[in-house]
Write a protein that holds these residues in place. Structure first.
Motif, short mmCIF file in Angstrom:
data_model
loop_
_atom_site.label_atom_id
_atom_site.label_comp_id
_atom_site.label_asym_id
_atom_site.label_seq_id
_atom_site.Cartn_x
_atom_site.Cartn_y
_atom_site.Cartn_z
N PHE A 251 47.88 49.78 30.58
CA PHE A 251 46.75 50.36 31.32
C PHE A 251 47.09 51.65 32.05
CE2 PHE A 251 46.46 45.69 31.38
CZ PHE A 251 45.30 45.52 30.63
N GLY A 252 48.38 52.07 32.01
CA GLY A 252 48.78 53.23 32.78
C GLY A 252 49.08 52.86 34.21
N TRP A 253 49.74 53.76 34.93
CA TRP A 253 50.14 53.44 36.30
C TRP A 253 49.89 54.58 37.29
CZ3 TRP A 253 51.28 49.07 38.75
CH2 TRP A 253 51.89 49.15 40.01
N ASN A 254 50.39 55.75 37.00
CA ASN A 254 50.35 56.85 37.98
C ASN A 254 48.94 57.18 38.43
OD1 ASN A 254 53.14 57.12 37.93
ND2 ASN A 254 53.10 58.62 36.26
N ASP A 255 48.00 57.19 37.51
CA ASP A 255 46.62 57.56 37.85
C ASP A 255 45.67 56.38 37.82
OD1 ASP A 255 47.38 60.27 38.03
OD2 ASP A 255 47.25 60.46 35.84
N ASN A 256 46.22 55.18 37.89
CA ASN A 256 45.38 53.98 37.80
C ASN A 256 45.51 53.19 39.10
OD1 ASN A 256 44.02 51.64 37.14
ND2 ASN A 256 44.89 51.51 35.07
N SER A 257 44.61 53.47 40.05
CA SER A 257 44.66 52.79 41.34
C SER A 257 44.31 51.31 41.21
CB SER A 257 43.71 53.46 42.33
OG SER A 257 42.38 53.46 41.85
N VAL A 258 43.46 50.97 40.25
CA VAL A 258 43.09 49.56 40.05
C VAL A 258 44.31 48.75 39.64
CG1 VAL A 258 41.67 47.96 38.69
CG2 VAL A 258 40.71 50.15 39.46
N ALA A 259 45.12 49.32 38.74
CA ALA A 259 46.33 48.61 38.31
C ALA A 259 47.29 48.39 39.48
CB ALA A 259 47.02 49.40 37.20
N LYS A 260 47.40 49.38 40.36
CA LYS A 260 48.30 49.24 41.51
C LYS A 260 47.80 48.18 42.48
CE LYS A 260 49.94 54.02 41.23
NZ LYS A 260 50.03 55.34 41.91
N TRP A 261 46.49 48.14 42.73
CA TRP A 261 45.94 47.15 43.63
C TRP A 261 46.02 45.74 43.05
CZ3 TRP A 261 44.91 47.42 48.59
CH2 TRP A 261 44.67 48.65 49.18
N CYS A 262 45.93 45.65 41.73
CA CYS A 262 45.94 44.33 41.08
C CYS A 262 47.35 43.85 40.74
CB CYS A 262 45.11 44.37 39.79
SG CYS A 262 43.35 44.61 40.06
N PHE A 263 48.35 44.70 40.95
CA PHE A 263 49.71 44.33 40.52
C PHE A 263 50.23 43.09 41.23
CE2 PHE A 263 54.34 44.65 41.21
CZ PHE A 263 54.76 44.52 39.89
N VAL A 264 50.20 43.07 42.56
CA VAL A 264 50.76 41.93 43.30
C VAL A 264 49.99 40.64 43.02
CG1 VAL A 264 51.21 40.99 45.60
CG2 VAL A 264 51.79 43.37 45.09
N PRO A 265 48.64 40.62 43.12
CA PRO A 265 47.93 39.38 42.76
C PRO A 265 48.19 38.94 41.32
CG PRO A 265 46.47 40.87 43.92
CD PRO A 265 47.70 41.65 43.59
N GLY A 266 48.24 39.92 40.41
CA GLY A 266 48.50 39.58 39.01
C GLY A 266 49.90 39.03 38.80
N LEU A 267 50.88 39.60 39.51
CA LEU A 267 52.26 39.12 39.41
C LEU A 267 52.37 37.69 39.92
CD1 LEU A 267 55.30 39.50 38.90
CD2 LEU A 267 55.45 40.56 41.17
#
Length: 318
Positions: A251-267
């Protein structure tokens, strides 16, 4: 993936990737077996070797006094300074004349991720378990102190020293104070902290939680959310980069704020399902194997080491 990484893949499959400091120099820098593929699994690799020594260590400390165990843990704590000397400014490499880039990285990996760098911590953990038994438990049949002939133990929390009954409070207070007051020392003394300087703090936390009277244990760590987090904590640690690379590549990372916000709950969710459907069934299988007295090669290796130590290491005391 580089050719070096594919060559060391069998070591990762067998959890042997950290046993030796196997490194190579690539165009972009050093690459070492312990940290290729899933780098967080390096300590799991060391635990394979440590586990083989557990039963002999338990027998050794079972015959030791409380004072000896306390002195041993203190000695392991002081011994951590040896690795600070070895690693700081590559002093071991310089003093031995091993100053090539490859050699420097091999020494660094041996200290930071090899079995020799952390065996004293593992042994101190076994000694700490004996300290807990001698200070907070009793013979379940006689209600007296644990003896060599004791077969059943019972918790006697009220008899534990005050510092152990409130070990979590004391341990975490010391940890917070260290982080706030000694921040500037952490980087210069990286190897010291990485290889055992936190032994007293972690010992207080673990023994305090085991005694069970510490307010943090009673009101926080025994809560359902914390119990779940405790069960999945190591799985979360092992899978953090695996999940990160999956998110980044998908999904990309640098320009994907949704992925960053969802990372900890998803992990946490990923770790929960991995623990529930991989780790837990395997643990239950191992318990079933013990109940049925089914022995594998690992059991036989441990028994051989145990017999060797019984004949040679502890022969004088027998």
């Amino acid at each position: 993936r580089t050719s070096f990484e594919w060559r060391v893949l069998p070591l990762h499959i067998l959890l042997m990737q950290s046993w030796l400091p196997i490194c190579t120099i690539e165009s972009w820098g050093a690459s070492c077996s312990a940290w290729t593929f899933n780098g967080e699994a390096w300590f799991l690799s060391n635990l394979v070797l440590y586990w083989l020594t557990l039963r002999p260590l338990v027998k050794f400390f079972r015959q030791r006094t409380l004072l000896f165990c306390l002195a041993f843990v203190a000695g392991c704590w002081v011994f951590s300074a040896v690795f600070q000397w070895m690693g700081h400014k590559n002093q071991l490499a310089v003093s031995t004349g091993c100053i090539s880039e490859l050699c420097i990285n091999q020494i660094m990996v041996a200290i930071r991720a090899g079995p020799l760098g952390f065996f004293h911590i593992f042994a101190a953990g076994v000694a700490s378990a004996r300290i807990f038994i001698l200070t907070a438990m009793c013979d379940a049949d006689t209600h007296g102190p644990p003896l060599l002939a004791t077969t059943r133990l019972a918790l006697r929390a009220h008899a534990a020293p005050f510092i152990f009954r409130y070990g979590c409070c004391f341990g975490y207070a010391a940890y917070v104070a260290m982080v706030l007051l000694l921040t500037d020392l952490i980087q210069p003394y990286y190897y010291l902290f990485h290889n055992g300087a936190l032994l007293p703090i972690m010992g207080l936390v673990l023994i305090g939680a085991a005694v069970g009277e510490d307010p943090l244990t009673v009101w926080l760590f025994r809560s359902k959310p914390m119990m779940v987090l405790g069960r999945i904590s190591y799985m979360q640690y092992l899978l953090q980069h695996v999940f990160y690379y999956f998110i980044r590549n998908s999904f990309g990372w640098n320009d994907n704020s949704v992925a960053k916000w969802c990372f900890v709950p998803g992990l946490l969710l990923f770790a929960y399902f991995s623990q529930r459907y991989v780790e837990r069934p395997y643990t239950e299988f191992q318990r079933w194997r013990v109940e049925k007295n089914i022995k594998g090669w690992d059991d036989r290796v441990i028994e051989s080491l145990d017999d060797f130590c019984a004949r040679r290491c502890w022969a004088r005391e027998a």
